[in-house]
Design a protein around this motif. Sequence first.
Motif, mmCIF file in Angstrom:
data_model
loop_
_atom_site.group_PDB
_atom_site.id
_atom_site.type_symbol
_atom_site.label_atom_id
_atom_site.label_comp_id
_atom_site.label_asym_id
_atom_site.label_seq_id
_atom_site.Cartn_x
_atom_site.Cartn_y
_atom_site.Cartn_z
ATOM 1 N N SER A 1 0.721 -1.160 0.094
ATOM 2 C CA SER A 1 0.005 0.000 -0.145
ATOM 3 C C SER A 1 1.004 1.271 -0.172
ATOM 4 O O SER A 1 1.919 1.359 0.713
ATOM 5 C CB SER A 1 -0.792 -0.156 1.281
ATOM 6 O OG SER A 1 -1.676 1.096 1.198
ATOM 7 N N PRO A 2 0.546 2.020 -0.828
ATOM 8 C CA PRO A 2 -0.465 1.954 -1.896
ATOM 9 C C PRO A 2 0.003 1.499 -3.063
ATOM 10 O O PRO A 2 0.852 0.961 -3.286
ATOM 11 C CB PRO A 2 -0.682 3.684 -2.027
ATOM 12 C CG PRO A 2 0.848 4.264 -2.243
ATOM 13 C CD PRO A 2 1.628 3.570 -0.794
ATOM 14 N N SER A 3 -1.024 1.236 -4.214
ATOM 15 C CA SER A 3 -0.649 0.616 -5.369
ATOM 16 C C SER A 3 -0.002 1.460 -6.183
ATOM 17 O O SER A 3 -0.565 2.629 -6.691
ATOM 18 C CB SER A 3 -2.207 0.027 -5.712
ATOM 19 O OG SER A 3 -1.982 -0.542 -7.310
ATOM 20 N N VAL A 4 0.999 1.178 -7.122
ATOM 21 C CA VAL A 4 1.415 1.813 -7.954
ATOM 22 C C VAL A 4 0.689 1.900 -9.222
ATOM 23 O O VAL A 4 1.212 2.684 -10.224
ATOM 24 C CB VAL A 4 2.956 1.157 -8.368
ATOM 25 C CG1 VAL A 4 3.840 1.057 -7.197
ATOM 26 C CG2 VAL A 4 2.685 -0.367 -8.713
ATOM 27 N N ALA A 5 -0.173 1.344 -9.245
ATOM 28 C CA ALA A 5 -1.099 1.002 -10.534
ATOM 29 C C ALA A 5 -2.111 2.113 -10.541
ATOM 30 O O ALA A 5 -2.955 2.375 -11.460
ATOM 31 C CB ALA A 5 -1.752 -0.385 -10.866
ATOM 32 N N ILE A 6 -1.959 3.045 -9.348
ATOM 33 C CA ILE A 6 -3.465 3.774 -9.283
ATOM 34 C C ILE A 6 -2.930 5.244 -9.089
ATOM 35 O O ILE A 6 -2.023 5.472 -8.227
ATOM 36 C CB ILE A 6 -4.368 3.385 -8.014
ATOM 37 C CG1 ILE A 6 -5.026 2.273 -8.287
ATOM 38 C CG2 ILE A 6 -5.240 4.469 -7.852
ATOM 39 C CD1 ILE A 6 -5.876 1.594 -7.283
ATOM 40 N N GLY A 7 -3.417 6.051 -9.975
ATOM 41 C CA GLY A 7 -3.096 7.440 -9.593
ATOM 42 C C GLY A 7 -3.954 8.372 -8.790
ATOM 43 O O GLY A 7 -5.033 7.501 -8.474
ATOM 44 N N HIS A 8 -4.061 9.595 -8.690
ATOM 45 C CA HIS A 8 -4.710 10.179 -7.704
ATOM 46 C C HIS A 8 -6.423 10.177 -7.990
ATOM 47 O O HIS A 8 -7.067 9.925 -7.341
ATOM 48 C CB HIS A 8 -4.323 11.929 -7.788
ATOM 49 C CG HIS A 8 -5.185 12.683 -6.907
ATOM 50 N ND1 HIS A 8 -5.143 12.661 -5.498
ATOM 51 C CD2 HIS A 8 -5.991 13.639 -7.168
ATOM 52 C CE1 HIS A 8 -6.061 13.476 -4.944
ATOM 53 N NE2 HIS A 8 -6.630 14.262 -5.841
ATOM 54 N N THR A 9 -6.600 10.487 -9.425
ATOM 55 C CA THR A 9 -8.004 10.291 -9.641
ATOM 56 C C THR A 9 -8.777 9.203 -9.592
ATOM 57 O O THR A 9 -9.811 8.887 -8.951
ATOM 58 C CB THR A 9 -8.256 10.873 -11.314
ATOM 59 O OG1 THR A 9 -7.515 12.194 -11.299
ATOM 60 C CG2 THR A 9 -9.640 10.815 -11.578
ATOM 61 N N LEU A 10 -7.962 7.977 -9.928
ATOM 62 C CA LEU A 10 -8.540 6.860 -10.021
ATOM 63 C C LEU A 10 -8.593 6.360 -8.517
ATOM 64 O O LEU A 10 -9.579 5.763 -7.971
ATOM 65 C CB LEU A 10 -7.701 5.679 -10.535
ATOM 66 C CG LEU A 10 -8.266 4.240 -10.715
ATOM 67 C CD1 LEU A 10 -9.460 4.257 -11.209
ATOM 68 C CD2 LEU A 10 -7.400 3.558 -11.438
ATOM 69 N N ARG A 11 -7.686 6.762 -7.523
ATOM 70 C CA ARG A 11 -7.876 6.509 -6.058
ATOM 71 C C ARG A 11 -8.813 6.855 -5.444
ATOM 72 O O ARG A 11 -9.630 6.503 -4.630
ATOM 73 C CB ARG A 11 -6.194 6.951 -5.604
ATOM 74 C CG ARG A 11 -6.347 6.771 -3.879
ATOM 75 C CD ARG A 11 -5.010 6.997 -3.393
ATOM 76 N NE ARG A 11 -4.069 5.952 -3.724
ATOM 77 C CZ ARG A 11 -3.010 6.199 -4.712
ATOM 78 N NH1 ARG A 11 -2.922 7.379 -5.091
ATOM 79 N NH2 ARG A 11 -2.290 5.145 -5.019
#
Length: 455
Positions: free
Chosen positions: A242-252
């Motif tokens: 955590s956090p996931s490297v696959a997720i950016g701010h908007t998707l998070r």
Amino acid sequence: MFNKILIANRGEIAVRIIRAARELGVGTVAIYSTADRDALHVHLADEAICVGPARSTESYLNMNNILSAAVATGAQAIHPGFGFLSENSKFARLCEEMNIKFIGPSAKVMDMMGDKINARAEMIKAGVPVTPGSEGEVHTTDEAVKIAEEIGYPIMLKASAGGGGKGIRKVNNVEELVPAFEAAQAEAQAAFGNGAMFIERMIFPARHIEVQILGDSQGNVIHLGERDCSLQRNNQKVLEESPSVAIGHTLRQEITAAAVKAAQHVSYENAGTIEFLLDESSGKFYFMEMNTRVQVEHPVTEFVSGVDIVKEQIRVANGNELSVKQEDVTFSGHAIECRINAENPKFNFAPSPGKITNLFLPSGGVGLRVDSAMYSGYTIPPYYDSMIAKVIVHGENRFEALMKMQRALLEFDVEGVITNVDFQLELISDPHVVAGDYDTSFLGNVFLPEYQKED
């Protein structure tokens, strides 16, 4: 606050709960099987009571014996941990009837979200995206063939009452469907006493992303960010971060908001996890299931959020409001957890019970935690899950966390049984993992074939 709680579990999670309760000034009762008479959780609790023989069905799954132990010791609440009875609504309902607080959601919510078919229906009502799949229970291979043709291959077969990777099969075509369905149904019946299945389209390749949520009886629901649990073998998680490297701010923001919406829709109380599959190519995510309990991997969330999830569980069950509001939750750095199992990765991960003749657990420095119930001289029984420890690290960034985990695993030394420590060290050092370039297929399709070629 409660004066005394009973921990209806064993191993490292029982130890974890005992420590949290002690820090809250709450007394603890450990239960144990005859095989666990010398287990660490038995020694650490204020009281301990035997609830049956070694077999789980006669001890840790024996509702009558566990409730009798609670009554006999005057425990006001029961913490189920994870596994065993943690997601059993019948047990939660029996606790309610006996005026013993179940430290988790209500039996009604567990029924609603524990059954995967009901959960899908509720998420559709809540406006949370779900994968295309069957509308209800599937009981026969004829039904399965028809539904699979409608939604398209590849598909996932899942036990309606399932969890922990049981009763799940991937099916790529119609030729594989009938034997896979029969095998998954038999496994589900044996594990859960319920052979009902459901079918959903397989999102593949995908990231397995889960969001930690907390709710209280006053209607407050918050999230504590997401975890990436994509490194799995046979649907069992091996390493989480955590956090996931696959997720950016908007998707998070989108995925955590969906998780909170899901929990609010069912008036969720206590700790829970909303699990999603993320299609990286499209950026779309889909509800997979909800775990109505504390997760094995909760420590990585505790490291990045600074919130003690087990203490929050106990406080919420006592009727308190959450100690933090969403605006108070801040996230810092990166955390990784490796599950250490007594098993032989070179021999198809065969369990390796036995006596621990020598033990050195990694320590020292900021941001390192080892959750375990092991000690030198302890005999690991052959009757239960093979996980014997969790190594959790926290760094200012992902690179620091990776390096800290490598250092910790190099220090981890256990003699007398075979473990997967070296396997985890190779995994955490793999260039793809270091780069964050992996999905749910990576371990089985890429890493393991190369690993098993080695002598």
